[in-house]
Motif scaffolding. Structure first.
Motif, PDB file in Angstrom:
ATOM      1  N   THR A 118     -33.296  18.061 -11.037  1.00  0.00           N
ATOM      2  CA  THR A 118     -33.948  17.145  -9.629  1.00  0.00           C
ATOM      3  C   THR A 118     -34.013  15.755 -10.295  1.00  0.00           C
ATOM      4  OG1 THR A 118     -36.023  17.343  -8.288  1.00  0.00           O
ATOM      5  CG2 THR A 118     -36.288  18.111 -10.097  1.00  0.00           C
TER       6      THR A 118
ATOM      7  N   THR B 114     -34.508  16.328  -4.247  1.00  0.00           N
ATOM      8  CA  THR B 114     -32.935  16.158  -4.492  1.00  0.00           C
ATOM      9  C   THR B 114     -32.364  17.099  -5.768  1.00  0.00           C
ATOM     10  OG1 THR B 114     -32.887  13.836  -3.149  1.00  0.00           O
ATOM     11  CG2 THR B 114     -30.978  14.994  -3.805  1.00  0.00           C
TER      12      THR B 114
ATOM     13  N   ILE C 189     -25.727  19.533  -3.844  1.00  0.00           N
ATOM     14  CA  ILE C 189     -26.545  18.947  -3.950  1.00  0.00           C
ATOM     15  C   ILE C 189     -27.841  18.830  -2.373  1.00  0.00           C
ATOM     16  CG2 ILE C 189     -27.781  15.962  -3.715  1.00  0.00           C
ATOM     17  CD1 ILE C 189     -24.760  15.404  -5.392  1.00  0.00           C
ATOM     18  N   TYR C 190     -28.936  18.794  -2.429  1.00  0.00           N
ATOM     19  CA  TYR C 190     -29.613  19.289  -1.757  1.00  0.00           C
ATOM     20  C   TYR C 190     -30.907  19.133  -1.195  1.00  0.00           C
ATOM     21  CZ  TYR C 190     -30.588  23.737  -3.875  1.00  0.00           C
ATOM     22  OH  TYR C 190     -30.854  24.840  -5.304  1.00  0.00           O
ATOM     23  N   LYS C 191     -31.509  19.099  -0.129  1.00  0.00           N
ATOM     24  CA  LYS C 191     -33.190  18.383  -0.353  1.00  0.00           C
ATOM     25  C   LYS C 191     -34.080  20.323  -0.470  1.00  0.00           C
ATOM     26  CE  LYS C 191     -33.729  14.606   0.187  1.00  0.00           C
ATOM     27  NZ  LYS C 191     -33.778  13.461  -0.621  1.00  0.00           N
TER      28      LYS C 191
END
Length: 91
Positions: A20, A70, A57-59
């Protein structure tokens, strides 16, 4: 770019690695005497891994703190091993 991970003592042999961009979120995952690790990875390296399907890649929302950060999911044993070689303890 600097990414972080809290170690738990059960990292070896995995083909997935979650990092993260938020040190506070990463530190919430520390268990079993683990520590906060820092990974300095170039933006171009991240782009190439994403382009080749070896990085998502993501929230994400941290369960303990409800902080949105992220998240970076590295996939494949070779990639995980290479990224783990970049790890240094974060003070």
């Amino acid at each position: 770019m600097t990414l972080f991970r809290g170690t738990t003592g059960s990292e070896s042999g995995s083909s997935l690695l979650f990092l993260t961009d938020d040190a506070v979120v990463a530190s919430s995952y520390i268990k079993n005497g683990g520590q906060l690790m820092k990974y300095d990875i170039s933006n171009s390296g991240l782009y190439q891994l994403k382009y080749t399907g070896k990085l998502d890649i993501y929230k994400g929302i941290n369960q303990g703190s409800n902080i949105i950060s992220t998240e970076y999911k590295f996939m494949g044993k070779d990639i995980v091993n290479a990224v783990n070689k970049l790890a240094t303890p974060h003070p």
